[in-house]
Design a protein around this motif. Structure first.
Motif, PDB file in Angstrom:
ATOM      1  N   LEU A  17     -33.015  -9.627  -0.036  1.00 42.07           N
ATOM      2  CA  LEU A  17     -33.488  -8.856   0.244  1.00 42.07           C
ATOM      3  C   LEU A  17     -34.944  -8.545  -0.784  1.00 42.07           C
ATOM      4  N   THR A  18     -36.510  -8.157   0.184  1.00 42.72           N
ATOM      5  CA  THR A  18     -36.507  -7.295  -1.450  1.00 42.72           C
ATOM      6  C   THR A  18     -36.456  -5.785  -1.375  1.00 42.72           C
ATOM      7  N   TYR A  19     -36.892  -5.544  -2.434  1.00 43.54           N
ATOM      8  CA  TYR A  19     -36.603  -3.626  -2.728  1.00 43.54           C
ATOM      9  C   TYR A  19     -36.876  -2.537  -0.879  1.00 43.54           C
ATOM     10  N   PRO A  20     -37.789  -3.008  -0.583  1.00 45.69           N
ATOM     11  CA  PRO A  20     -38.500  -2.421   0.471  1.00 45.69           C
ATOM     12  C   PRO A  20     -37.424  -2.636   1.712  1.00 45.69           C
ATOM     13  N   ALA A  21     -37.117  -3.504   2.084  1.00 41.56           N
ATOM     14  CA  ALA A  21     -36.419  -4.475   2.880  1.00 41.56           C
ATOM     15  C   ALA A  21     -34.645  -3.797   2.710  1.00 41.56           C
ATOM     16  N   VAL A  22     -34.277  -3.750   1.289  1.00 43.31           N
ATOM     17  CA  VAL A  22     -33.058  -2.922   1.368  1.00 43.31           C
ATOM     18  C   VAL A  22     -32.936  -1.294   2.020  1.00 43.31           C
ATOM     19  N   LEU A  23     -34.082  -1.436   1.369  1.00 46.69           N
ATOM     20  CA  LEU A  23     -34.129   0.581   1.211  1.00 46.69           C
ATOM     21  C   LEU A  23     -34.001   0.838   3.606  1.00 46.69           C
TER      22      LEU A  23
ATOM     23  N   LEU B 224     -30.865  -0.046   4.935  1.00 47.33           N
ATOM     24  CA  LEU B 224     -29.901   0.891   4.115  1.00 47.33           C
ATOM     25  C   LEU B 224     -29.737   2.212   5.383  1.00 47.33           C
ATOM     26  N   ALA B 225     -31.479   2.937   4.984  1.00 46.46           N
ATOM     27  CA  ALA B 225     -31.857   4.068   5.491  1.00 46.46           C
ATOM     28  C   ALA B 225     -30.762   3.336   7.432  1.00 46.46           C
ATOM     29  N   LEU B 226     -31.224   2.096   7.838  1.00 47.47           N
ATOM     30  CA  LEU B 226     -31.007   2.108   9.287  1.00 47.47           C
ATOM     31  C   LEU B 226     -29.812   1.850   9.686  1.00 47.47           C
ATOM     32  N   SER B 227     -28.708   1.837   8.810  1.00 41.70           N
ATOM     33  CA  SER B 227     -27.137   1.619   8.514  1.00 41.70           C
ATOM     34  C   SER B 227     -27.078   3.384   9.010  1.00 41.70           C
ATOM     35  N   PHE B 228     -27.652   4.086   7.608  1.00 36.31           N
ATOM     36  CA  PHE B 228     -27.299   4.987   7.941  1.00 36.31           C
ATOM     37  C   PHE B 228     -27.212   5.863   8.920  1.00 36.31           C
ATOM     38  N   VAL B 229     -28.584   5.903   9.571  1.00 33.60           N
ATOM     39  CA  VAL B 229     -28.309   6.118  11.464  1.00 33.60           C
ATOM     40  C   VAL B 229     -28.313   5.952  11.814  1.00 33.60           C
ATOM     41  N   LEU B 230     -27.699   4.709  11.975  1.00 31.09           N
ATOM     42  CA  LEU B 230     -26.720   4.102  13.244  1.00 31.09           C
ATOM     43  C   LEU B 230     -25.588   4.672  12.272  1.00 31.09           C
ATOM     44  N   LEU B 231     -24.517   5.093  11.648  1.00 31.00           N
ATOM     45  CA  LEU B 231     -23.797   5.809  11.671  1.00 31.00           C
ATOM     46  C   LEU B 231     -23.768   7.274  12.335  1.00 31.00           C
ATOM     47  N   LEU B 232     -24.731   7.945  11.849  1.00 26.24           N
ATOM     48  CA  LEU B 232     -25.058   9.431  12.517  1.00 26.24           C
ATOM     49  C   LEU B 232     -25.581   8.972  14.398  1.00 26.24           C
ATOM     50  N   ALA B 233     -25.788   7.775  14.668  1.00 27.29           N
ATOM     51  CA  ALA B 233     -25.892   8.090  15.888  1.00 27.29           C
ATOM     52  C   ALA B 233     -23.912   7.494  16.308  1.00 27.29           C
ATOM     53  N   VAL B 234     -23.427   6.957  15.910  1.00 20.37           N
ATOM     54  CA  VAL B 234     -22.431   6.414  16.380  1.00 20.37           C
ATOM     55  C   VAL B 234     -21.622   8.058  16.144  1.00 20.37           C
ATOM     56  N   ALA B 235     -21.336   8.345  14.745  1.00 23.05           N
ATOM     57  CA  ALA B 235     -20.760   9.957  14.338  1.00 23.05           C
ATOM     58  C   ALA B 235     -21.927  11.159  15.953  1.00 23.05           C
TER      59      ALA B 235
ATOM     60  N   PHE C 162     -27.225  -7.926   1.568  1.00 23.64           N
ATOM     61  CA  PHE C 162     -27.189  -7.194   0.468  1.00 23.64           C
ATOM     62  C   PHE C 162     -26.058  -7.739  -0.527  1.00 23.64           C
ATOM     63  N   ARG C 163     -26.694  -7.904  -1.518  1.00 24.26           N
ATOM     64  CA  ARG C 163     -26.061  -8.252  -2.781  1.00 24.26           C
ATOM     65  C   ARG C 163     -25.323  -8.003  -4.085  1.00 24.26           C
ATOM     66  N   THR C 164     -26.592  -7.568  -4.498  1.00 22.23           N
ATOM     67  CA  THR C 164     -26.194  -6.948  -5.488  1.00 22.23           C
ATOM     68  C   THR C 164     -25.650  -5.696  -5.703  1.00 22.23           C
ATOM     69  N   PRO C 165     -24.534  -5.841  -6.621  1.00 20.19           N
ATOM     70  CA  PRO C 165     -23.366  -5.241  -6.639  1.00 20.19           C
ATOM     71  C   PRO C 165     -23.698  -3.649  -5.886  1.00 20.19           C
ATOM     72  N   VAL C 166     -24.508  -2.734  -6.316  1.00 23.77           N
ATOM     73  CA  VAL C 166     -24.883  -1.276  -6.140  1.00 23.77           C
ATOM     74  C   VAL C 166     -24.953  -1.179  -4.823  1.00 23.77           C
ATOM     75  N   VAL C 167     -26.016  -2.359  -4.195  1.00 25.96           N
ATOM     76  CA  VAL C 167     -26.642  -2.448  -2.702  1.00 25.96           C
ATOM     77  C   VAL C 167     -25.395  -2.375  -2.235  1.00 25.96           C
ATOM     78  N   GLN C 168     -24.614  -3.385  -2.197  1.00 21.10           N
ATOM     79  CA  GLN C 168     -23.777  -3.655  -1.451  1.00 21.10           C
ATOM     80  C   GLN C 168     -22.593  -3.039  -1.229  1.00 21.10           C
ATOM     81  N   THR C 169     -22.644  -2.477  -2.358  1.00 20.97           N
ATOM     82  CA  THR C 169     -21.040  -1.386  -2.159  1.00 20.97           C
ATOM     83  C   THR C 169     -21.449  -0.189  -1.036  1.00 20.97           C
ATOM     84  N   PHE C 170     -22.963  -0.193  -1.289  1.00 20.46           N
ATOM     85  CA  PHE C 170     -23.434   1.553  -0.522  1.00 20.46           C
ATOM     86  C   PHE C 170     -23.390   1.365   0.873  1.00 20.46           C
ATOM     87  N   ALA C 171     -23.569  -0.516   1.224  1.00 20.31           N
ATOM     88  CA  ALA C 171     -23.709  -0.602   2.915  1.00 20.31           C
ATOM     89  C   ALA C 171     -22.761  -1.034   3.134  1.00 20.31           C
ATOM     90  N   ALA C 172     -22.237  -1.216   2.518  1.00 18.44           N
ATOM     91  CA  ALA C 172     -19.680  -1.698   2.772  1.00 18.44           C
ATOM     92  C   ALA C 172     -19.473  -0.377   3.365  1.00 18.44           C
TER      93      ALA C 172
END
Length: 657
Positions: free
Chosen positions: A341-347, A350-361, A602-612
């Motif tokens: 993924l490109t840097y904007p796509a990663v961000l 990640l933002a979409l995943s966080f929004v999904l977490l808020l929705a599930v909560a 999400f491939r790079t260690p830090v990004v994959q860790t946050f996404a996971a």
């Protein structure tokens, strides 16, 4: 994928006879001591009856049970070309347990057929599921072990939860589950002898065809062997005898692995040699254990099955040191990877995943079930329920995030895509220390329990990596180390539950992953710990990127391998130990979340860790909400829900490989 193999030492098959004969003589010697004790003083009518109708049938049942499980182990190993296959690791026992529990609770009319028939149906169904999962990979050794492990974990968790919820109704099953060989007549001995004789006769008829399975498939077909028919018939025979033993005397784990393994190591290389040496050694091992327990127990019944599993687990670890194969073999279960993924796509993702977490909560906090049906809490209702629901949602999210972070770190640390706290026994190590502390130490607070849990996880990790370094963290070794560590905890728990101590209810509730008792203070502490871990992840980015390349590359690039591994081990142990306190030792989030993050790009260690971490939180909050609503007014523990969902996810990954 290279096949698993055990390199036998240069010994003749005759030495396997010495092993089996020596162990059998030893078991009979202990029996003779017990018999003399019962018949002394002579003329005592009660002791005479006990010797004839209790001790003698017990000896025969132990010999037949051990021989039956040993024979089943040899057949499974030959047909599946996997020297680590046995009824316990292939899900037969877990299926038998679930079937017996379900029949006892909801279909008591079936009990007139006998527990052995019900156990046979459950064990056969579980074995069929394992074969279906591993079918597309041509029943490769790794796929079979993985499928069996997943089915065993899922069905075992389901059976244990049903027993916990209905503790009084199935109290007798705890002794059966532990594998008790106590007898008071000859009925079980005669039934087992009849079935063992039939199975032995069928095995003799199959021997020639089974020997040809040592050839390549094309060669066996050229000699007129129907591979599908031969394998299927042998599996049916093996399931029949192992499920019969389970139905009559309970779940006796690892004997079916230990007998054939010792026979192979002693020099029984040919199938014909293993067919007599494996059952003989297994029968002698079980009889020695049972008769020794009878001699030392001083009237207190100690189930032999639990003790056998506890003693056989170190043997499994020892066997791992004898494997041969490609030392650099690793495995990935991920589907075909997409372009990075490109840097904007990663961000944005990640933002979409966080929004999904808020929705599930938000759904978990507002939507639930009442006696009148579904209810959306708003206004004053929301305020009143927030006190009860917020700690659960927060604890579930924090635990899911911690397991996911631990899973990513373990996969990077070992360079192995199968690594996770649940599959590799790290969670079981944390749980083992807690189970021991719950029974043998004074009451401790939650903080002390977290420290004990972290210590257990760290110890399991050290053992795991010490074993794994010898073979470059091969998947089979890591997984089977986890099986051994998990079996130690299972044996300890099985023995404690068989005692009927009411304290076991609290332990069982925790092991099933129930979050209902968590407090707001504990949730805050866990959330702070999860945030600290997230802050530490960027500091370990270089280690996580370079360590999977190996020690030589790491050293040349200036990464202090020993210090970095110790630091990552400590972080993983802390994450696993803390999360295990809340959701129990099984959840599969530590395996699912890293793979979902990788498959999302999400491939790079830090990004994959946050996404996971975000995905792990979503999974666990969803599991807790499903468990809270699916069977209202009863609650299904979040750990069980996530285990079942994780098992289905893992099975899908295996099928798609």
């Amino acid at each position: 994928m290279a096949e698993l193999a055990i390199e036998p030492r240069h010994r003749s098959a005759g030495q396997a006879l010495y092993w089996g004969g020596g162990l059998l003589v030893l078991s009979l010697a202990v029996f003779a001591i017990n018999l003399c004790g019962l018949l002394t003083p002579p003329g005592d009518a009660l002791r005479q009856v006990m010797a004839e109708d209790m001790l003698l049938p017990r000896l025969v049942v132990s010999l037949l049970s051990g021989a039956g499980l040993g024979l089943a182990g040899v057949l499974f190993q030959q047909v599946l070309r996997n020297p680590l296959a046995e009824p316990g690791t292939l899900g037969v026992f877990a299926g038998a347990k679930c079937a017996v529990v379900v029949a006892t609770l909801w279909l008591p009319g079936l009990l007139v057929l006998g527990w052995d028939v019900i156990a046979l149906a459950g064990g056969g169904a579980a074995m069929a599921i394992v074969l279906l999962i591993a079918w597309r990979s041509d029943f490769s050794p790794l796929s079979l072990i993985l499928a069996g492990l997943v089915v065993s974990l899922c069905l075992g968790a389901l059976g244990s939860t049903l027993m916990m919820v209905n503790f009084d109704a199935v109290n007798d099953l705890y002794v059966w589950e532990a594998g008790s060989l106590v007898q008071n007549n000859w009925q079980v001995a005669v039934s087992l002898a009849t079935r063992f004789a039939i199975v032995l006769f069928l095995t003799v008829l199959l021997t020639r065809r089974l020997e040809l399975l040592d050839l390549e498939d094309a060669g066996a077909r050229g000699l007129g062997v129907s591979l599908v028919t031969t394998r299927l018939f042998a599996i049916v025979v093996a399931v029949a005898i192992s499920a019969s033993v389970a139905g009559f005397v309970g779940l006796i784990g690892f004997i079916g692995l230990a007998g054939p393994a010792i026979a192979r190591q002693a020099g029984a290389r040919r199938l014909r040699d293993r067919l007599w040496a494996g059952p003989l050694i297994a029968a002698a091992l079980l009889t020695i254990t049972d008769q020794t327990l009878f001699l030392l127990s001083d009237g207190m019944e100690i189930p032999a099955g639990a003790v056998c599993a506890f003693l056989a687990a170190p043997m499994l670890l020892w066997l791992l040191r004898s494997f041969k194969g490609d030392q650099h073999e690793t495995v990935s279960l991920a589907t075909a990877e997409r372009s990075p993924l490109t840097y904007p796509a990663v961000l944005s993702r990640l933002a979409l995943s966080f929004v999904l977490l808020l929705a599930v909560a938000a759904v978990a906090l507002t939507l639930g079930r009442t006696p009148d049906g579904w209810h959306l809490a708003v206004g004053s209702d929301f305020t009143e329920l927030l006190h009860w629901r917020l700690p659960r949602v927060g604890a579930a999210a924090a635990a899911g995030l911690m397991f996911a972070l631990a899973g990513v770190i373990m996969q990077k640390l070992t360079g192995n895509a199968l690594a996770s706290p649940e599959l590799l026994g790290v969670s079981s190590g944390a749980g083992l220390l807690l189970v021991v502390a719950s029974f043998f130490l004074p009451a401790v607070d939650r903080g002390t329990m977290m420290l004990l849990s972290c210590a257990g996880a760290f110890t399991a990790l050290v053992i795991l990596l010490w074993l794994g370094r010898r073979t470059a963290f091969r998947s089979e070794h890591l997984l089977l180390s986890g099986v051994a560590l998990g079996s130690i905890m299972a044996a300890m728990l099985t023995y404690l539950t068989s005692l009927g101590d009411p304290r076991i209810l609290r332990v069982l509730a925790w092991l099933s992953g129930s979050i209902s008792s968590v407090t707001l203070r504990e949730t805050v502490l866990m959330s702070l710990g999860a945030l600290v871990a997230l802050c530490l992840v960027p500091l370990t980015a270089r280690w996580l990127l370079i360590l999977p390349l190996g020690g030589a590359v790491s050293g040349s690039l200036g990464v202090p391998e020993r210090h970095s591994r110790v630091a990552l081990l400590s972080l993983t142990a802390a994450l696993t130990g803390t999360a295990t306190i809340v959701v129990g030792p099984l959840s599969f989030v530590g395996l699912m979340a890293p793979h979902l993050a990788r498959m999302s790009g999400f491939r790079t260690p830090v990004v994959q860790t946050f996404a996971a971490g975000i995905l792990g939180a979503i999974l666990m909050v969803s599991a807790d909400w499903i468990g809270r609503t699916i069977a209202f007014p009863w609650q299904v523990p979040a750990g069980l829900v996530s285990t079942i969902l994780g098992g289905a996810f893992f099975a899908a990954l295996l099928v798609r490989r």
